[in-house]
Design a protein around this motif. Sequence first.
Motif, PDB file in Angstrom:
ATOM      1  N   HIS A 129      33.970  37.580  47.448  1.00 59.90           N
ATOM      2  CA  HIS A 129      33.586  38.126  46.150  1.00 59.90           C
ATOM      3  C   HIS A 129      32.858  37.098  45.283  1.00 59.90           C
ATOM      4  CE1 HIS A 129      36.242  41.784  46.384  1.00 59.90           C
ATOM      5  NE2 HIS A 129      36.787  41.036  47.324  1.00 59.90           N
ATOM      6  N   GLU A 169      39.446  49.117  46.205  1.00 62.14           N
ATOM      7  CA  GLU A 169      38.444  49.144  47.277  1.00 62.14           C
ATOM      8  C   GLU A 169      39.090  49.486  48.609  1.00 62.14           C
ATOM      9  OE1 GLU A 169      36.513  45.382  47.326  1.00 62.14           O
ATOM     10  OE2 GLU A 169      35.100  45.884  45.737  1.00 62.14           O
ATOM     11  N   LYS A 178      40.768  45.704  41.395  1.00 61.10           N
ATOM     12  CA  LYS A 178      39.526  46.127  42.045  1.00 61.10           C
ATOM     13  C   LYS A 178      39.636  45.970  43.566  1.00 61.10           C
ATOM     14  CE  LYS A 178      34.574  45.072  42.229  1.00 61.10           C
ATOM     15  NZ  LYS A 178      33.482  44.211  41.715  1.00 61.10           N
ATOM     16  N   ASP A 238      40.068  53.142  48.745  1.00 63.71           N
ATOM     17  CA  ASP A 238      38.923  54.046  48.865  1.00 63.71           C
ATOM     18  C   ASP A 238      38.273  53.997  50.242  1.00 63.71           C
ATOM     19  OD1 ASP A 238      39.321  54.788  46.253  1.00 63.71           O
ATOM     20  OD2 ASP A 238      37.811  53.414  45.433  1.00 63.71           O
ATOM     21  N   SER A 239      38.420  52.879  50.928  1.00 64.82           N
ATOM     22  CA  SER A 239      37.772  52.735  52.241  1.00 64.82           C
ATOM     23  C   SER A 239      38.592  53.438  53.316  1.00 64.82           C
ATOM     24  CB  SER A 239      37.608  51.255  52.597  1.00 64.82           C
ATOM     25  OG  SER A 239      38.869  50.633  52.706  1.00 64.82           O
TER      26      SER A 239
END
Length: 496
Positions: free
Chosen positions: A192, A254, A250, A257-258
């Motif tokens: 990141h 992630e 966050k 959602d994946s």
Amino acid sequence: MEMIIISVCLATILAFLLLKPLLNRTAVKVNLPPSPWRVPVIGNLHQLSLHPHRSLRSLSHRYGPLMLLHFGRVPILVVSSSDVAHDLLKTYDLKVANRPQLKVVNKLFNGGREVAFSPYGEYWRQMKSVCIIHLLNKKMVQSFEKVREEEISVMMERVEKASSDSSPLNLSELLITLTSDVTSRVSFGRKHSNEESMSDFKNQVRKIMELVGEYPVSEYIPCLAWIDKIRGLDDKTEEVSKNFGDLMDKVVQEHLDSKDKPTMDFVDILLSFERQNKDGIEIRRSDIKFIILDMFLGGTATTYALLEWTMTELIRHPECMKKLQDEICGDETKLNIYRSQEEVEDMKYLKAVIKEGLRLHLPFPLLVPRLLTEDVKLKGYDIAAGTQVIINAWAIQRDTVTWGMDAEEFRPERHLDSPLDFRGTNFEYIPFGSGRRICPGIGFAMALVEVTLANLVNRFNWRMDVRFSGDEYDLAEAPGIDVCRKFPLIVFPSNA
């Protein structure tokens, strides 16, 4: 009514006179460790400097290797010698395995819902086991070799460019980027560091380490809590907590959602425990972000600090740098090849250099504070339950009794024939602690440090910018629970 009051008073006086001899016979004489004189209300807080490991060592020279201080109302036991550390951590390891519940830690880590600062108990044992099995064990560390190679190669390209341009290079910034990228990839599945939210990453890491290393007035003198508010400590803690909390939220989102990912990373594994309550382990969603934050900080800040200090010492001692280059290069004429973990495994001088860097500049000079849960007798002194324990490993690892009169000097050769190891069994040398609360990420950190140093030294010669050198500049320490350089390491690399 007056007669009743008089009767009660006379009965009280008579009872006291009769019981006094009995009380004197049964009273236990407490033998406390030596203590410096303390100021009313604040105790010994005024004797702490910006670098507590240094001020506490100075006090130990006067009062001995086992001291009892008071920070406000809180008793603090300070251990500054290997034999006392041995008796404490070997004999009373279970009784001193707990952590004090510090306000800053509670705010930053939700009451210690991670590994490093979590209270000793079943939750801590479960979380430590999960982290070791799924991230920090030897097999997992070996499986990350490709990630280390790729990120080190990215770093080496930047060094090569600076070398070609004969331009100065901020090696500190480069090293923290490397360590954070490696840790991010193996823990979160991707790095990141290029994102806007991570642009101020180094400052944020420093802030959290400084905050955890603070001694807030409110922690020890509740009636003076307003001082922390005035000096901005409360606001700074709130800000750092929010910034890192948002980042970890966050990361978790992630992963939620994946779908249909080919492989699972550490965050996926933690989420699977939350959803399935596997093996009797209960992990709440709010816990997950603090566990991954703990792994992120542990894998980044301390590893980066060790690399930064070791490179500093090597550049300051060119004879050591030359000896290390000779070992790494050997008969190899192609200096641009990557040095793998397998290749550095038997490099004795490389390991000696790292051990000496750890001795002089261990990541946590005072380790992480502990809390006594039962009364103990240590070296003939009575120590009460509820006493916080500070182990000054920095002082222990610079003790001339163990290390000789040159204990303050960087001399890797002292480790070549030494049986001392940093795995927690030799109390003269405990950079990662010892016992139940020893750092579980030793293998993870050492693998990255060894390969990074081998490649930096293999391909380049190094010198510091003369404008930014000298002992006062090179060895100046930043405040915090960990101790990194106060000033960035600005260097000029050239092809070896």
